[in-house]
Design a protein around this motif. Structure first.
Motif, PDB file in Angstrom:
ATOM      1  N   LEU A 166       0.871  -1.167   0.000  1.00  0.00           N
ATOM      2  CA  LEU A 166       0.000   0.000   0.000  1.00  0.00           C
ATOM      3  C   LEU A 166       0.912   1.222   0.000  1.00  0.00           C
ATOM      4  CD1 LEU A 166      -2.577  -1.101   2.755  1.00  0.00           C
ATOM      5  CD2 LEU A 166      -2.709  -1.474   0.277  1.00  0.00           C
ATOM      6  N   ALA A 167       0.880   1.990  -1.076  1.00  0.00           N
ATOM      7  CA  ALA A 167       1.822   3.089  -1.246  1.00  0.00           C
ATOM      8  C   ALA A 167       1.067   4.403  -1.377  1.00  0.00           C
ATOM      9  CB  ALA A 167       2.691   2.849  -2.487  1.00  0.00           C
ATOM     10  N   ASP A 168       1.365   5.344  -0.479  1.00  0.00           N
ATOM     11  CA  ASP A 168       0.680   6.638  -0.442  1.00  0.00           C
ATOM     12  C   ASP A 168       1.584   7.706  -1.044  1.00  0.00           C
ATOM     13  OD1 ASP A 168      -1.078   8.664   0.025  1.00  0.00           O
ATOM     14  OD2 ASP A 168      -1.150   8.440   2.193  1.00  0.00           O
ATOM     15  N   GLU A 169       1.350   8.045  -2.314  1.00  0.00           N
ATOM     16  CA  GLU A 169       2.125   9.066  -3.018  1.00  0.00           C
ATOM     17  C   GLU A 169       3.634   8.803  -2.926  1.00  0.00           C
ATOM     18  OE1 GLU A 169       0.847  11.348  -4.866  1.00  0.00           O
ATOM     19  OE2 GLU A 169      -1.213  11.596  -4.206  1.00  0.00           O
ATOM     20  N   PRO A 170       4.092   7.613  -3.306  1.00  0.00           N
ATOM     21  CA  PRO A 170       5.506   7.281  -3.095  1.00  0.00           C
ATOM     22  C   PRO A 170       6.477   8.067  -3.966  1.00  0.00           C
ATOM     23  CG  PRO A 170       4.455   5.591  -4.406  1.00  0.00           C
ATOM     24  CD  PRO A 170       3.360   6.500  -3.933  1.00  0.00           C
ATOM     25  N   THR A 171       5.983   8.691  -5.044  1.00  0.00           N
ATOM     26  CA  THR A 171       6.871   9.486  -5.896  1.00  0.00           C
ATOM     27  C   THR A 171       6.562  10.978  -5.806  1.00  0.00           C
ATOM     28  OG1 THR A 171       5.414   9.285  -7.836  1.00  0.00           O
ATOM     29  CG2 THR A 171       7.065   7.562  -7.515  1.00  0.00           C
ATOM     30  N   GLY A 172       5.702  11.367  -4.879  1.00  0.00           N
ATOM     31  CA  GLY A 172       5.197  12.730  -4.841  1.00  0.00           C
ATOM     32  C   GLY A 172       6.240  13.796  -4.577  1.00  0.00           C
ATOM     33  N   ASN A 173       7.293  13.460  -3.817  1.00  0.00           N
ATOM     34  CA  ASN A 173       8.311  14.455  -3.472  1.00  0.00           C
ATOM     35  C   ASN A 173       9.596  14.301  -4.279  1.00  0.00           C
ATOM     36  OD1 ASN A 173       6.753  15.731  -1.494  1.00  0.00           O
ATOM     37  ND2 ASN A 173       7.405  14.285   0.083  1.00  0.00           N
ATOM     38  N   LEU A 174       9.536  13.541  -5.365  1.00  0.00           N
ATOM     39  CA  LEU A 174      10.743  13.226  -6.125  1.00  0.00           C
ATOM     40  C   LEU A 174      10.696  13.873  -7.505  1.00  0.00           C
ATOM     41  CD1 LEU A 174      10.870   9.403  -5.279  1.00  0.00           C
ATOM     42  CD2 LEU A 174      11.984  11.284  -4.049  1.00  0.00           C
ATOM     43  N   ASP A 175      11.875  14.188  -8.048  1.00  0.00           N
ATOM     44  CA  ASP A 175      11.887  14.765  -9.390  1.00  0.00           C
ATOM     45  C   ASP A 175      11.533  13.684 -10.407  1.00  0.00           C
ATOM     46  OD1 ASP A 175      14.267  13.427 -10.511  1.00  0.00           O
ATOM     47  OD2 ASP A 175      15.432  14.687  -9.171  1.00  0.00           O
ATOM     48  N   PRO A 176      11.135  14.069 -11.624  1.00  0.00           N
ATOM     49  CA  PRO A 176      10.574  13.107 -12.581  1.00  0.00           C
ATOM     50  C   PRO A 176      11.460  11.902 -12.878  1.00  0.00           C
ATOM     51  CG  PRO A 176      10.098  15.332 -13.302  1.00  0.00           C
ATOM     52  CD  PRO A 176      11.008  15.463 -12.109  1.00  0.00           C
ATOM     53  N   ASP A 177      12.763  12.114 -13.069  1.00  0.00           N
ATOM     54  CA  ASP A 177      13.638  10.987 -13.393  1.00  0.00           C
ATOM     55  C   ASP A 177      13.742  10.007 -12.233  1.00  0.00           C
ATOM     56  OD1 ASP A 177      14.111  11.952 -15.920  1.00  0.00           O
ATOM     57  OD2 ASP A 177      15.996  12.954 -15.388  1.00  0.00           O
ATOM     58  N   VAL A 178      13.871  10.536 -11.025  1.00  0.00           N
ATOM     59  CA  VAL A 178      13.949   9.678  -9.841  1.00  0.00           C
ATOM     60  C   VAL A 178      12.618   8.960  -9.629  1.00  0.00           C
ATOM     61  CG1 VAL A 178      14.280   9.638  -7.337  1.00  0.00           C
ATOM     62  CG2 VAL A 178      15.718  11.100  -8.765  1.00  0.00           C
ATOM     63  N   ALA A 179      11.510   9.684  -9.812  1.00  0.00           N
ATOM     64  CA  ALA A 179      10.179   9.090  -9.667  1.00  0.00           C
ATOM     65  C   ALA A 179       9.992   7.939 -10.639  1.00  0.00           C
ATOM     66  CB  ALA A 179       9.107  10.154  -9.885  1.00  0.00           C
ATOM     67  N   ASP A 180      10.497   8.092 -11.856  1.00  0.00           N
ATOM     68  CA  ASP A 180      10.369   7.029 -12.858  1.00  0.00           C
ATOM     69  C   ASP A 180      11.124   5.782 -12.418  1.00  0.00           C
ATOM     70  OD1 ASP A 180       9.331   6.318 -15.551  1.00  0.00           O
ATOM     71  OD2 ASP A 180      11.461   6.090 -16.027  1.00  0.00           O
ATOM     72  N   GLY A 181      12.298   5.973 -11.834  1.00  0.00           N
ATOM     73  CA  GLY A 181      13.057   4.827 -11.337  1.00  0.00           C
ATOM     74  C   GLY A 181      12.352   4.113 -10.203  1.00  0.00           C
ATOM     75  N   ILE A 182      11.749   4.885  -9.307  1.00  0.00           N
ATOM     76  CA  ILE A 182      11.000   4.297  -8.197  1.00  0.00           C
ATOM     77  C   ILE A 182       9.796   3.522  -8.737  1.00  0.00           C
ATOM     78  CG2 ILE A 182       9.546   4.816  -6.186  1.00  0.00           C
ATOM     79  CD1 ILE A 182      12.525   5.053  -5.595  1.00  0.00           C
ATOM     80  N   PHE A 183       9.111   4.095  -9.723  1.00  0.00           N
ATOM     81  CA  PHE A 183       7.956   3.402 -10.287  1.00  0.00           C
ATOM     82  C   PHE A 183       8.369   2.090 -10.947  1.00  0.00           C
ATOM     83  CE2 PHE A 183       4.805   2.433 -13.537  1.00  0.00           C
ATOM     84  CZ  PHE A 183       3.657   2.405 -12.758  1.00  0.00           C
ATOM     85  N   LYS A 184       9.480   2.091 -11.652  1.00  0.00           N
ATOM     86  CA  LYS A 184       9.943   0.854 -12.292  1.00  0.00           C
ATOM     87  C   LYS A 184      10.278  -0.207 -11.240  1.00  0.00           C
ATOM     88  CE  LYS A 184      11.529   2.970 -16.571  1.00  0.00           C
ATOM     89  NZ  LYS A 184      12.680   3.388 -17.398  1.00  0.00           N
TER      90      LYS A 184
END
Length: 235
Positions: A166-184
């Protein structure tokens, strides 16, 4: 346990924040291995729904089952056992700033019943390697970037091999490139058999990846399996 492949089954539930019902007539299931987005405007009930599922908020009305536990009958003493079967990923990390990465993970392991120090160390290294942080065990959180800290949080959530994250906005505070890595990384975890329910405001992810969507809107929970949900900038 829940019948079939569903690991979450919520029926005719009302989700409360304090005395206020933020969502009504909530009915949905999530199957084993499924990846589901949870969307909605700030204050629409997303976080309250997640908190109700991991028993941080009480389940007051309706029927709910998650990883074999009936939420409406859940006793306080059973909450730690429920959470051992869940992985919870927070937007704001919630790491202990005065403890190393290893100590943060060991804290969770001790709290969930681990006792064998050798097994604890082995599992700690397994999850850090899984999230690409094999050399981070002795570092303090402030020595890590935001993306690295979020990877530690994901490692912490994976400690007990949960059935669902259960993930609550796990990429919300990250820049787009970092967020993409977390999503992958979440995709990799999902492909290995762990279900994911991810609350997000990231429109690019929603447009790029055709996963099922649950949307909190005007006190209701809409499901893309049964409703047409438009992905736009209104949330």
């Amino acid at each position: 346990m829940i019948g079939g492949e569903a690991i979450i089954k919520i029926t005719d539930a009302c989700i409360f924040q304090g005395l206020t019902a933020v969502l009504q007539d909530v009915t949905f299931t999530i199957d084993k291995d499924e990846f589901v987005f949870l969307i909605g405007r700030t204050g629409s009930g997303k976080s309250s729904l997640l908190k109700t599922m991991y028993a941080d908020l009480p389940f007051k009305m309706g029927q709910g089952e998650i990883v074999g536990y009936q939420l409406e009958k859940l006793k306080k003493k059973d909450v730690p056992y429920l959470r051992r079967k869940l992985g919870i990923v927070f937007q704001d990390f919630q790491l202990f700033p005065d403890r190393t990465v290893a100590e943060n993970l060991f804290f969770v392991m001790k709290a969930t019943g681990w006792k064998d120090k050798a097994k604890m160390k082995n599992r700690m290294m397994e999850v850090l390697l899984k999230v690409g942080l094999g050399d981070a065990a002795t570092k303090m959180p402030h020595q890590l970037s935001g993306g690295e800290q979020q990877r530690v949080v994901i490692a912490r959530a994976l400690i007990n091999q949960p059935s669902i994250l259960l993930a609550d906005e796990p990429t919300g505070n990250l820049d787009p490139d970092v967020a993409d890595g977390i999503f992958k990384l979440f995709q990799e975890i999902n492909n290995e058999g762990t279900a994911i329910l991810m609350a997000t405001h990231n429109h690019d992810l929603l447009r790029k990846y055709p996963y099922r969507v649950l949307k909190c809107e005007r006190g209701q929970l809409l499901d893309s399996k049964t409703s047409d949900i438009t992905i736009n900038t209104s949330f």
